[in-house]
Design a protein around this motif. Structure first.
Motif, mmCIF file in Angstrom:
data_model
loop_
_atom_site.group_PDB
_atom_site.id
_atom_site.type_symbol
_atom_site.label_atom_id
_atom_site.label_comp_id
_atom_site.label_asym_id
_atom_site.label_seq_id
_atom_site.Cartn_x
_atom_site.Cartn_y
_atom_site.Cartn_z
ATOM 1 N N LYS A 1 0.816 -1.213 0.000
ATOM 2 C CA LYS A 1 0.000 0.000 0.000
ATOM 3 C C LYS A 1 0.855 1.271 0.000
ATOM 4 C CE LYS A 1 -3.817 -2.452 0.444
ATOM 5 N NZ LYS A 1 -3.204 -3.792 0.519
ATOM 6 N N ALA A 2 1.857 1.315 0.889
ATOM 7 C CA ALA A 2 2.739 2.484 0.950
ATOM 8 C C ALA A 2 3.792 2.317 -0.138
ATOM 9 C CB ALA A 2 3.374 2.602 2.334
ATOM 10 N N ARG A 3 3.467 2.771 -1.336
ATOM 11 C CA ARG A 3 4.311 2.503 -2.494
ATOM 12 C C ARG A 3 5.311 3.630 -2.732
ATOM 13 N NH1 ARG A 3 1.987 -1.686 -5.312
ATOM 14 N NH2 ARG A 3 3.220 -1.286 -7.194
ATOM 15 N N PHE A 4 6.519 3.232 -3.037
ATOM 16 C CA PHE A 4 7.555 4.161 -3.470
ATOM 17 C C PHE A 4 8.068 3.616 -4.799
ATOM 18 C CE2 PHE A 4 12.071 5.605 -3.397
ATOM 19 C CZ PHE A 4 11.825 6.966 -3.460
ATOM 20 N N SER A 5 7.449 4.092 -5.881
ATOM 21 C CA SER A 5 7.669 3.479 -7.182
ATOM 22 C C SER A 5 9.123 3.540 -7.629
ATOM 23 C CB SER A 5 6.767 4.140 -8.234
ATOM 24 O OG SER A 5 5.408 3.888 -7.956
ATOM 25 N N LYS A 6 9.813 4.645 -7.339
ATOM 26 C CA LYS A 6 11.220 4.736 -7.730
ATOM 27 C C LYS A 6 12.018 3.572 -7.155
ATOM 28 C CE LYS A 6 11.482 9.809 -7.966
ATOM 29 N NZ LYS A 6 12.153 11.006 -7.398
ATOM 30 N N GLY A 7 11.743 3.252 -5.901
ATOM 31 C CA GLY A 7 12.438 2.134 -5.274
ATOM 32 C C GLY A 7 12.027 0.802 -5.870
ATOM 33 N N LEU A 8 10.745 0.658 -6.199
ATOM 34 C CA LEU A 8 10.265 -0.602 -6.779
ATOM 35 C C LEU A 8 10.886 -0.841 -8.154
ATOM 36 C CD1 LEU A 8 6.464 -0.481 -5.845
ATOM 37 C CD2 LEU A 8 8.314 -1.668 -4.656
ATOM 38 N N TYR A 9 11.035 0.233 -8.949
ATOM 39 C CA TYR A 9 11.666 0.079 -10.256
ATOM 40 C C TYR A 9 13.085 -0.467 -10.102
ATOM 41 C CZ TYR A 9 7.993 3.429 -11.609
ATOM 42 O OH TYR A 9 6.798 4.072 -11.798
ATOM 43 N N ALA A 10 13.815 0.055 -9.125
ATOM 44 C CA ALA A 10 15.189 -0.407 -8.913
ATOM 45 C C ALA A 10 15.217 -1.793 -8.280
ATOM 46 C CB ALA A 10 15.941 0.597 -8.032
ATOM 47 N N TRP A 11 14.258 -2.072 -7.414
ATOM 48 C CA TRP A 11 14.252 -3.343 -6.677
ATOM 49 C C TRP A 11 14.068 -4.536 -7.612
ATOM 50 C CZ3 TRP A 11 10.778 -7.344 -5.892
ATOM 51 C CH2 TRP A 11 11.075 -8.221 -4.841
ATOM 52 N N ILE A 12 13.225 -4.399 -8.651
ATOM 53 C CA ILE A 12 12.967 -5.550 -9.519
ATOM 54 C C ILE A 12 14.158 -5.868 -10.410
ATOM 55 C CG2 ILE A 12 10.495 -5.085 -9.528
ATOM 56 C CD1 ILE A 12 10.788 -4.021 -12.372
ATOM 57 N N GLY A 13 15.106 -4.948 -10.527
ATOM 58 C CA GLY A 13 16.302 -5.223 -11.302
ATOM 59 C C GLY A 13 16.075 -5.068 -12.796
ATOM 60 N N PHE A 14 16.596 -6.009 -13.577
ATOM 61 C CA PHE A 14 16.594 -6.011 -15.042
ATOM 62 C C PHE A 14 17.625 -5.018 -15.590
ATOM 63 C CE2 PHE A 14 12.174 -7.479 -14.155
ATOM 64 C CZ PHE A 14 12.303 -8.748 -14.703
ATOM 65 N N LYS A 15 17.950 -5.197 -16.832
ATOM 66 C CA LYS A 15 18.962 -4.380 -17.492
ATOM 67 C C LYS A 15 18.398 -3.003 -17.784
ATOM 68 C CE LYS A 15 22.038 -4.441 -21.533
ATOM 69 N NZ LYS A 15 22.393 -5.167 -22.791
ATOM 70 N N GLY A 16 19.032 -1.963 -17.255
ATOM 71 C CA GLY A 16 18.505 -0.610 -17.405
ATOM 72 C C GLY A 16 19.543 0.381 -17.877
ATOM 73 N N THR A 17 19.064 1.501 -18.389
ATOM 74 C CA THR A 17 19.935 2.582 -18.824
ATOM 75 C C THR A 17 19.184 3.898 -18.707
ATOM 76 O OG1 THR A 17 21.344 3.390 -20.639
ATOM 77 C CG2 THR A 17 19.232 2.441 -21.247
ATOM 78 N N GLY A 18 19.919 4.990 -18.571
ATOM 79 C CA GLY A 18 19.320 6.306 -18.447
ATOM 80 C C GLY A 18 19.449 7.120 -19.727
ATOM 81 N N VAL A 19 18.470 7.995 -19.930
ATOM 82 C CA VAL A 19 18.483 8.916 -21.066
ATOM 83 C C VAL A 19 18.346 10.326 -20.501
ATOM 84 C CG1 VAL A 19 17.372 9.637 -23.205
ATOM 85 C CG2 VAL A 19 17.423 7.205 -22.585
ATOM 86 N N PRO A 20 19.369 11.165 -20.621
ATOM 87 C CA PRO A 20 19.297 12.520 -20.048
ATOM 88 C C PRO A 20 18.204 13.353 -20.729
ATOM 89 C CG PRO A 20 21.558 11.921 -20.622
ATOM 90 C CD PRO A 20 20.671 10.899 -21.251
ATOM 91 N N PHE A 21 17.537 14.188 -19.927
ATOM 92 C CA PHE A 21 16.549 15.110 -20.494
ATOM 93 C C PHE A 21 16.430 16.320 -19.588
ATOM 94 C CE2 PHE A 21 13.923 13.165 -17.320
ATOM 95 C CZ PHE A 21 12.878 14.046 -17.066
ATOM 96 N N VAL A 22 15.904 17.388 -20.135
ATOM 97 C CA VAL A 22 15.691 18.633 -19.401
ATOM 98 C C VAL A 22 14.207 18.766 -19.109
ATOM 99 C CG1 VAL A 22 15.883 21.148 -19.442
ATOM 100 C CG2 VAL A 22 17.692 19.737 -20.461
ATOM 101 N N VAL A 23 13.871 18.971 -17.867
ATOM 102 C CA VAL A 23 12.474 19.127 -17.476
ATOM 103 C C VAL A 23 11.931 20.438 -18.025
ATOM 104 C CG1 VAL A 23 10.887 19.370 -15.529
ATOM 105 C CG2 VAL A 23 12.762 17.731 -15.408
ATOM 106 N N GLU A 24 10.822 20.364 -18.732
ATOM 107 C CA GLU A 24 10.220 21.565 -19.285
ATOM 108 C C GLU A 24 9.306 22.238 -18.259
ATOM 109 O OE1 GLU A 24 8.260 20.746 -22.951
ATOM 110 O OE2 GLU A 24 10.010 19.798 -23.869
ATOM 111 N N GLU A 25 8.935 23.456 -18.529
ATOM 112 C CA GLU A 25 8.037 24.174 -17.639
ATOM 113 C C GLU A 25 6.634 23.610 -17.724
ATOM 114 O OE1 GLU A 25 8.061 28.338 -18.269
ATOM 115 O OE2 GLU A 25 10.210 28.585 -17.892
ATOM 116 N N ARG A 26 5.950 23.611 -16.596
ATOM 117 C CA ARG A 26 4.552 23.167 -16.571
ATOM 118 C C ARG A 26 3.719 24.123 -17.428
ATOM 119 N NH1 ARG A 26 0.023 21.133 -13.723
ATOM 120 N NH2 ARG A 26 1.210 19.555 -12.611
ATOM 121 N N GLN A 27 2.863 23.553 -18.283
ATOM 122 C CA GLN A 27 2.082 24.375 -19.206
ATOM 123 C C GLN A 27 0.930 25.087 -18.499
ATOM 124 O OE1 GLN A 27 2.922 24.698 -22.665
ATOM 125 N NE2 GLN A 27 4.750 23.845 -21.703
#
Length: 328
Positions: free
Chosen positions: A176-202
């Protein structure tokens, strides 16, 4: 309807003004990729006309569907519902406020086709945040890396692509108390990052206040570490040691110099200090007990009030029938 190759999950809460601009940028990107696709909006109990805008969009574009909650359950739960209803071989999670550029999805798919199971957007610039917020974000990542069960890529959030096998694992995690960022890392699997710039909220304003962010950070640490509990054990040993050393000091001092009149202020300060320590330790224990209480009740993560479009065709085993009030 055949299962699409790409599913895009978009949690929304009072985002009616952003739906149109988002779709105008998102749909051409998905068409350019050249794979079959669907978009699944998860309406997290919006109080404006967000659902009406989504419904109108779904009437124009058959590949758009939606799941509407009976009330606000929170973004983390909305993401879990999206994963339940997404049918694609790869699932992209993104926000509706256009701070996550839809054009990045093409790069995500390229990495996925190259063999990566988890492709996450990694923000490279936090200049839009205050110095205090940037400092707390950096502190959180350092604390999580030091005390958490797993490590988090700094700058990575919910904006990511997950392969179907990762989605199926995430769907089995019913906490119930979910922390999705941690769950993504916890399940493992082969991962990679793609850099991006956060845009302004419309349009609209952020739903994340400083208090909510602090609570979210604490949920993350509590979900993947027992250090907050162990701290009080270490502190208890330290205070016990200091109390024994102090007792020995006063005993020797009394033998050598006789007794003094004890100071009332120091006594009050000591009582208040140790009382505060005890209350804080009880509070930390209470936080963990509260999480245990929430888990053992075994309530469903969310209640679906309505399904629209392709989301309505998802098999009913995902959510028990008594929690699905209406389909459209």
């Amino acid at each position: 309807m055949a299962s699409p190759k790409i599913s895009v999950i978009i949690p929304v809460h009072n985002e009616s003004a952003n739906i149109g601009p988002l779709c105008e940028r998102l749909f051409p990107v998905l068409e350019k990729i050249g794979l079959s696709w669907e978009v699944v909006f998860v309406d997290d109990g919006s109080r404006d006309n967000t659902l009406d805008v989504i419904r109108a969009t779904a009437q124009r574009e058959a590949r758009v569907g939606a799941v509407s909650f009976s009330r606000n359950f929170g973004k983390e739960i909305a993401i879990a519902a999206g994963l339940d209803h997404a049918r694609g071989d790869a699932v992209v999670i993104m926000d509706a406020d256009l701070q996550h550029p839809p054009e990045m999805i093409e790069a995500f798919v390229e990495r996925w086709q190259a063999g990566y199971d988890m492709v996450y957007g990694q923000r490279t610039d936090r200049s839009d945040e205050t110095r205090t917020k940037r400092g707390f974000a950096h502190l959180f990542y350092r604390l999580f890396a030091r005390f958490g069960e797993i490590s988090l890529p700094e700058g990575a959030g919910d904006f990511r692509l997950i392969d179907r096998k990762g989605v199926e694992v995430l769907r089995t995690l019913g906490e119930k108390a979910r922390f999705s960022k941690g769950l993504y890392a916890w399940i493992g699997f082969k991962g990679t990052g793609v850099p991006f710039v956060v845009e302004e909220r419309q349009f609209g304003t952020s739903k994340w206040s400083f208090r909510k962010l602090f609570r979210f950070a604490f949920d993350g640490i509590a979900a993947f570490s027992t250090v907050p509990l162990r701290i009080w054990t270490y502190l208890g040993f330290l205070i016990s040691f200091l109390s024994i050393a102090t007792a020995i000091y006063f005993m020797i001092r009394t033998i050598l110099f006789g007794t003094d009149l004890p100071g009332f202020p120091s006594l009050i300060v000591s009582i208040m200090f140790f009382s505060g320590i005890q209350l804080m330790s009880l509070g930390i224990i209470g936080e963990y007990v509260g999480r245990i209480f929430a888990e053992v009740k075994r309530r469903p993560l969310y209640v679906v009030a309505e399904r629209i479009g392709g989301a309505a065709e998802v098999s009913s085993h995902l959510v028990p029938d008594n929690y699905m009030l209406r389909q459209a």
